[in-house]
Motif scaffolding. Sequence first.
Motif, PDB file in Angstrom:
ATOM      1  N   GLY A  26       0.821  -1.216   0.000  1.00 44.35           N
ATOM      2  CA  GLY A  26       0.000   0.000   0.000  1.00 44.35           C
ATOM      3  C   GLY A  26       0.847   1.254   0.000  1.00 44.35           C
ATOM      4  N   SER A  27       1.925   1.252   0.781  1.00 43.48           N
ATOM      5  CA  SER A  27       2.819   2.415   0.843  1.00 43.48           C
ATOM      6  C   SER A  27       3.476   2.681  -0.500  1.00 43.48           C
ATOM      7  CB  SER A  27       3.900   2.195   1.910  1.00 43.48           C
ATOM      8  OG  SER A  27       3.323   2.051   3.185  1.00 43.48           O
ATOM      9  N   GLU A  29       2.248   2.317  -3.323  1.00 45.27           N
ATOM     10  CA  GLU A  29       1.278   2.881  -4.261  1.00 45.27           C
ATOM     11  C   GLU A  29       0.749   4.239  -3.804  1.00 45.27           C
ATOM     12  OE1 GLU A  29      -1.730  -0.020  -5.207  1.00 45.27           O
ATOM     13  OE2 GLU A  29      -0.246  -1.626  -5.293  1.00 45.27           O
ATOM     14  N   ASN A  30       1.355   4.799  -2.766  1.00 45.35           N
ATOM     15  CA  ASN A  30       0.898   6.065  -2.194  1.00 45.35           C
ATOM     16  C   ASN A  30       1.926   7.149  -2.497  1.00 45.35           C
ATOM     17  OD1 ASN A  30       0.250   8.236  -0.495  1.00 45.35           O
ATOM     18  ND2 ASN A  30      -0.523   6.889   1.117  1.00 45.35           N
ATOM     19  N   SER A  31       1.528   8.142  -3.275  1.00 44.07           N
ATOM     20  CA  SER A  31       2.462   9.211  -3.664  1.00 44.07           C
ATOM     21  C   SER A  31       2.854  10.102  -2.494  1.00 44.07           C
ATOM     22  CB  SER A  31       1.850  10.053  -4.786  1.00 44.07           C
ATOM     23  OG  SER A  31       0.652  10.670  -4.339  1.00 44.07           O
ATOM     24  N   ASN A  32       2.137  10.021  -1.367  1.00 44.76           N
ATOM     25  CA  ASN A  32       2.492  10.802  -0.176  1.00 44.76           C
ATOM     26  C   ASN A  32       3.658  10.179   0.593  1.00 44.76           C
ATOM     27  OD1 ASN A  32       0.308  12.754  -0.378  1.00 44.76           O
ATOM     28  ND2 ASN A  32      -1.049  11.057   0.174  1.00 44.76           N
ATOM     29  N   LYS A 191      -2.389   2.786   1.326  1.00 42.52           N
ATOM     30  CA  LYS A 191      -2.458   3.305  -0.046  1.00 42.52           C
ATOM     31  C   LYS A 191      -2.958   4.742  -0.067  1.00 42.52           C
ATOM     32  CE  LYS A 191      -4.296   2.205  -4.610  1.00 42.52           C
ATOM     33  NZ  LYS A 191      -5.112   1.270  -5.423  1.00 42.52           N
ATOM     34  N   GLN A 192      -3.748   5.135   0.961  1.00 41.64           N
ATOM     35  CA  GLN A 192      -4.387   6.456   0.950  1.00 41.64           C
ATOM     36  C   GLN A 192      -3.897   7.411   2.027  1.00 41.64           C
ATOM     37  OE1 GLN A 192      -8.596   5.789   1.107  1.00 41.64           O
ATOM     38  NE2 GLN A 192      -8.670   4.769  -0.873  1.00 41.64           N
ATOM     39  N   ASN A 194      -2.228  10.129   4.335  1.00 42.01           N
ATOM     40  CA  ASN A 194      -1.442  11.304   3.928  1.00 42.01           C
ATOM     41  C   ASN A 194      -0.748  12.006   5.089  1.00 42.01           C
ATOM     42  OD1 ASN A 194      -3.556  12.632   5.164  1.00 42.01           O
ATOM     43  ND2 ASN A 194      -4.469  13.356   3.268  1.00 42.01           N
TER      44      ASN A 194
END
Length: 195
Positions: A26-27, A29-32, A191-192, A194
């Motif tokens: 998940g991390s 795929e997370n741009s943050n 994944k989400q 922030n």
Amino acid sequence: MKILVIYTHPNHKSLCYAFLQKVIEGSGENSNINEVQVLDLYEEGFNPLLVFNESKRRRDMYCDPNLEKYRQQIMWADKIVFVYPIWWGRPPAMLLGYIDQIFASNFAYKDKGGLLPEGLLKGKSVVCISTMRGPTNYPLFFLHNAHKILMKKALFNYVGIKKVKFFEFGNMESPKGKQEQKLNKVYGYFKQVNC
């Protein structure tokens, strides 16, 4: 955001290890999230035993050169993620030994002479992902939420970390434990997330 994942389970075929993989997936795929480091305490051979004697004093633990790498990892991270099983109502002794040594006075907190110390790890956040054989509500109803109180109030709030999230998954050895659903919940969170 930089994430440090502290994984504490001796078996890489365990459900805890599957949760670790979902955190990483998940991390990724997370741009943050800029970077993820994993500290596997068992694979690392971390020594959880406290030793105090004439040459090794508790008050000097914050500057022990053998622990410098671990202190640097904590300072580097914006979010610290703990992945571990619940054994006997609490985290494994390996993780508690790590906490005893790393979250030391003059590194994680500083005594000010009053009732509460100054937390030195302000601004960081924590996620605790834990698994247990018993029912999910067992710690709440039978242990008076001891696990969450230990981790959130006695440890993280004490050192200045106020943002603490728990994923406490029960029934993990049951065929009806909804393991896949819970793994996807952790994956979705990372994944989400922030902050």
